[in-house]
Design a protein around this motif. Structure first.
Motif, mmCIF file in Angstrom:
data_model
loop_
_atom_site.group_PDB
_atom_site.id
_atom_site.type_symbol
_atom_site.label_atom_id
_atom_site.label_comp_id
_atom_site.label_asym_id
_atom_site.label_seq_id
_atom_site.Cartn_x
_atom_site.Cartn_y
_atom_site.Cartn_z
ATOM 1 N N GLY A 1 0.825 -1.203 0.000
ATOM 2 C CA GLY A 1 0.000 0.000 0.000
ATOM 3 C C GLY A 1 0.863 1.259 0.000
ATOM 4 O O GLY A 1 0.594 2.219 -0.727
ATOM 5 N N ARG A 2 1.924 1.241 0.830
ATOM 6 C CA ARG A 2 2.812 2.418 0.881
ATOM 7 C C ARG A 2 3.533 2.635 -0.445
ATOM 8 O O ARG A 2 3.696 3.763 -0.909
ATOM 9 N N MET A 3 3.975 1.524 -1.071
ATOM 10 C CA MET A 3 4.688 1.652 -2.352
ATOM 11 C C MET A 3 3.771 2.235 -3.426
ATOM 12 O O MET A 3 4.181 3.059 -4.239
ATOM 13 N N ILE A 4 2.515 1.787 -3.422
ATOM 14 C CA ILE A 4 1.545 2.272 -4.409
ATOM 15 C C ILE A 4 1.235 3.740 -4.140
ATOM 16 O O ILE A 4 1.248 4.578 -5.050
ATOM 17 N N ALA A 5 0.997 4.053 -2.866
ATOM 18 C CA ALA A 5 0.706 5.445 -2.508
ATOM 19 C C ALA A 5 1.875 6.350 -2.893
ATOM 20 O O ALA A 5 1.678 7.463 -3.380
ATOM 21 N N ARG A 6 3.090 5.880 -2.686
ATOM 22 C CA ARG A 6 4.252 6.705 -3.017
ATOM 23 C C ARG A 6 4.330 6.966 -4.525
ATOM 24 O O ARG A 6 4.663 8.063 -4.959
ATOM 25 N N ASN A 7 4.028 5.941 -5.336
ATOM 26 C CA ASN A 7 4.031 6.154 -6.790
ATOM 27 C C ASN A 7 3.008 7.221 -7.187
ATOM 28 O O ASN A 7 3.265 8.039 -8.067
ATOM 29 N N VAL A 8 1.847 7.207 -6.519
ATOM 30 C CA VAL A 8 0.829 8.225 -6.808
ATOM 31 C C VAL A 8 1.346 9.603 -6.399
ATOM 32 O O VAL A 8 1.199 10.590 -7.135
ATOM 33 N N GLU A 9 2.009 9.657 -5.241
ATOM 34 C CA GLU A 9 2.601 10.927 -4.802
ATOM 35 C C GLU A 9 3.694 11.382 -5.764
ATOM 36 O O GLU A 9 3.844 12.574 -6.037
ATOM 37 N N GLN A 10 4.468 10.425 -6.268
ATOM 38 C CA GLN A 10 5.529 10.775 -7.218
ATOM 39 C C GLN A 10 4.935 11.339 -8.510
ATOM 40 O O GLN A 10 5.495 12.261 -9.108
ATOM 41 N N ALA A 11 3.804 10.779 -8.920
ATOM 42 C CA ALA A 11 3.131 11.314 -10.115
ATOM 43 C C ALA A 11 2.693 12.758 -9.860
ATOM 44 O O ALA A 11 2.875 13.642 -10.702
ATOM 45 N N GLN A 12 2.145 12.987 -8.673
ATOM 46 C CA GLN A 12 1.732 14.352 -8.313
ATOM 47 C C GLN A 12 2.959 15.281 -8.253
ATOM 48 O O GLN A 12 2.911 16.415 -8.719
#
Lengths: 491, 491
Positions: B377-388
């Motif tokens: 979950g953290r890895m996925i959330a981080r990728n979304v944050e990286q996109a932002q």
């Protein structure tokens, strides 16, 4: 993101610890295969072990070492058994240790063989080329590796459907078919062909089950009669499926005769060679496969008699363009380029259902290079000889009988001391089969031929030795006699 | 058989030598992944290397050591690149070293998960159960692991077809359909759904491409209008496909609204969640996936954002019986027993196309246990944050622009200093993309949105760090300016 998770990855925190674990794992694995003969073929999963697999997904990490420990305790001791020298159930290969290492390396590189300019696609093109050469297919035919025989047959039949329907099936669908489209195969054809016909929307009823001869090969006159009757009734026959090794008895249809007929009748000639096609490598089988090189499409399996670990099937299609026309979509975000990662002409996703495709070609490539085709041919030939050998054991034993001619590596047989009716024989053999498996002696399976229940061994096994078959013959007779005595006592 | 070949097998002649080789292989592999950041993302296969893959299949054995040496020289140096921290092309995962070791162990045990009483089937049932719990599907729903999103969608749509057609599609085929059967999805739906609809014999034309809103989610009013028009024209709508993460922009359709509509209209609700479904694990995405738990079937991929090595997809079907009715054949030689190897209720072959099925469940099981769901979950959330984060870099840079809203982990953007027409911008970005790839800097891909060609990064990458995106933004602008200057000089 906070500092704690900024540099978190799914990579090992300690690479050396992972290295040490990897060494333990390969040591355990090599020993596991080296000693497989010493263990029972199969044993049931104990209830208390099975119950462990009801647990929900963990939220917190266990770490690789602890997970491997759990694997060692709960999974590794309970294989299916098809790695064992006395496993002859259904139809499976054993795998090899180097094949498994190839799967590891494939997963480490982890490429996607949908297409593009990277080496994995070249490896797949090469091994598909090897399959073409092996079966006598032209170099400009197409092919790809797939999950196995079911998918290979599905692909072949999809191309047959789209090519022979006489209208644009892809765009219009089968509701637009002016006539019912029909497909032909013997009653012994593998059930996955029916599944493919159903999934393709042709309807299971469009697969005509043609009668077989005494040797379980397709009856050509019955096939011709079925074709004529369907044409007279307004159907449009599109395809004949020949079996190169049926699952029940290993029967090989007369492929040259089917090729002649398909040419004459302008039908697609598909060969389901999941069991027998690779036996072209064996001198004692090759002549019986003549005509396979004339097929429009062939399904073959490398995880069966070639012993590549699951999954590794292959489909070949003579007309590459017909193959591509059935599957290629090539939307813009997958457009093929002349430079960069998306370059190259090797777009396997244009030839099958999958877009993401694993590097299964590597284990095929490494296995064939490790052993060379001649050795595979010898292993296959030996299995056929072992089937003949076991057949002679059955024939020499007055209390056993063969239920079908031995064509390839499959023997259908039973214990029959006389005086028992079919119902009793059936119950007896169900019990013999269970005891062979439960005692870990051997793993045959069973089938029913002409209404007679029998044991069946399919010897696609590079580890089986002659004495394994001596043991099987002896134990079937011993168990049979014990059980008959018990029946009499309890009756 | 002669004495020389009587005891020949495909096993190593010298097990200790194989053990030593296996140790070398895992050492090389661990180092390869540990050092992946130091190498270029991608490099083309040199012609002289490519030429090596034209060779015919060897007749004689090379032995494992020599084959591995050839692998090291000709294959290992040329990965696709999706293991690299700066690979963001198409939509792929990276894999992990423990996932690859799991694939090795799966191939060593080499079971066939078509069914039967052995532990591998319990592992698959468990991980499928985890997926059900993750998405909020009921425990009595069905599911199985498949090769990936294409097959997962195919399975879901096959069940939809057979369940909603209103007649016996399996037996009669689609030619018997009283009315045209129609399927609905947005213009942004993944192309594999069209492929599935075509293969299922429904006809590509029966897949209605519904317009999207500005944010690339399906336009519900357009969908309702299409349904009404088709019903008025005598069609029978059977299914709506919602996208939980489109491939172009990561758009997530309003799944609750689609579920309401499908309930009202008595349609099958299938969700293609190959990209986004597993993001229910990420707190910053989960709310947008609401409604996925109401689907009749969901396709998800574990080899994408869960980083399980290829191939690992999954399909869930709410009505297990509808699922089984679509696929089960159960001929006698596969009949399910109460004892022995063929016992047990876990017959995955009754729920999908394949009969032979590899132990892909093991890598899912080992990966999820190794890391726990929270870390994924953290890895996925981080990728979304990286996109932002990357989106903010683009917005801050006057010479760059975003081409679509950032929904998940996909950013569509371009360099646009002003004064360049679309044709020039397109040529410019094709060259920027090639140079990023060819110089080994990064591997984005591209797409076209509203007729505008742009670069696209899909950040399903557990190895990407914030500075990787700083570098990308910097290099795109730098390359863009260099190329514009060159264009001006040559003009």
């Amino acid at each position: 993101m906070n500092d704690e998770t900024r540099y978190e990855t799914l990579d090992p925190e300690d690479w050396d610890k992972m290295r040490a674990l990897a060494h333990r794992m390969v040591d355990d694995a090599v020993t596991y295969l080296e000693t497989v003969r010493e263990r029972p073929v199969w044993q049931p999963v104990p209830d208390e072990v099975a119950a462990r697999f009801d647990a929900p997904a963990p939220e917190k990490p266990a770490g690789a070492d602890a997970v491997y420990q759990e694997f060692l305790e709960s999974i590794f001791p309970y294989p299916m058994g098809n790695i064992h020298p006395r496993f002859w159930a259904w139809y499976m290969g054993n795998g090899t240790v180097f094949g498994a290492l190839a799967d590891f390396m494939a997963a480490v590189m982890n490429p996607n063989l949908g297409g593009g300019n990277h080496v994995a696609n070249l490896v797949e093109a090469q091994v598909v080329g090897w399959m073409k050469a092996m079966l006598g297919f032209p170099p400009d035919s197409s092919g790809l590796l797939v999950s196995g025989g079911s998918m290979a047959n599905f692909v072949g039949l999809a191309v047959a459907r789209n090519t022979k329907a006489g209208f644009d099936v892809r765009e219009l669908g089968l509701r637009a078919a002016p006539q019912p489209l029909t497909v032909y195969a013997s009653t012994e054809v593998h059930s996955c062909n029916r599944k493919a016909v159903e999934l393709l929307g042709l309807g299971g009823g469009s697969l005509r089950n043609v009668a077989v001869n005494e040797d379980f090969t397709i009856d050509l006159r019955a096939l011709e009669a079925a074709l004529a009757a369907d044409r007279a009734a307004g159907c449009r026959p599109i395809c004949v499926i020949g079996s190169a090794g049926t699952v029940n008895t290993g029967a090989v249809d007369d492929l040259n005769a089917l090729a002649d007929l398909c040419k004459r009748e302008e039908l697609w000639f598909h060969v389901d060679g999941a069991i027998g096609a690779v036996a072209v490598l064996a001198e004692n089988v090759k002549p019986r496969l003549r005509g396979i090189e004339r097929a429009d499409s062939v399904a073959l399996d490398l995880h069966k008699w070639m012993h590549v670990p699951f999954e590794a099937g292959c489909v070949l299609v003579r007309q590459a363009e017909a193959h591509r026309r059935t599957f290629a979509l090539t939307p813009e975000y997958l457009e093929h380029e002349s430079r960069g990662l998306a370059a190259g002409h090797l777009w396997f996703s244009d030839y099958g259902l999958q877009l993401s495709r694993q590097f299964r070609a590597l284990k095929v490539w490494m296995s064939i290079k490790e052993h060379g085709l001649e050795r595979f041919g010898r292993m296959i030939a030996r299995n056929v000889e072992q089937a003949q050998y076991f057949g002679r054991l059955v024939e020499k034993e007055p209390d056993m009988e063969l239920l079908a001619p031995i064509s390839l590596d499959i023997v259908c047989f039973r214990f029959n001391p006389g005086g028992l009716d079919e119902k009793t024989l059936s119950a007896l053999h169900k019990e013999i089969l269970m005891q062979l498996q439960e005692r870990g002696i051997a793993a045959p399976s069973y089938t029913t031929l002409h209404g007679r229940y029998c044991l069946r061994i399919a010897i696609a096994n590079h580890r089986s030795r002659q004495d394994d078959f001596d043991a099987l013959a002896r134990d079937v007779v011993r168990l049979g006699r014990e059980l008959v005595a018990q029946f009499h006592r309890s009756a």
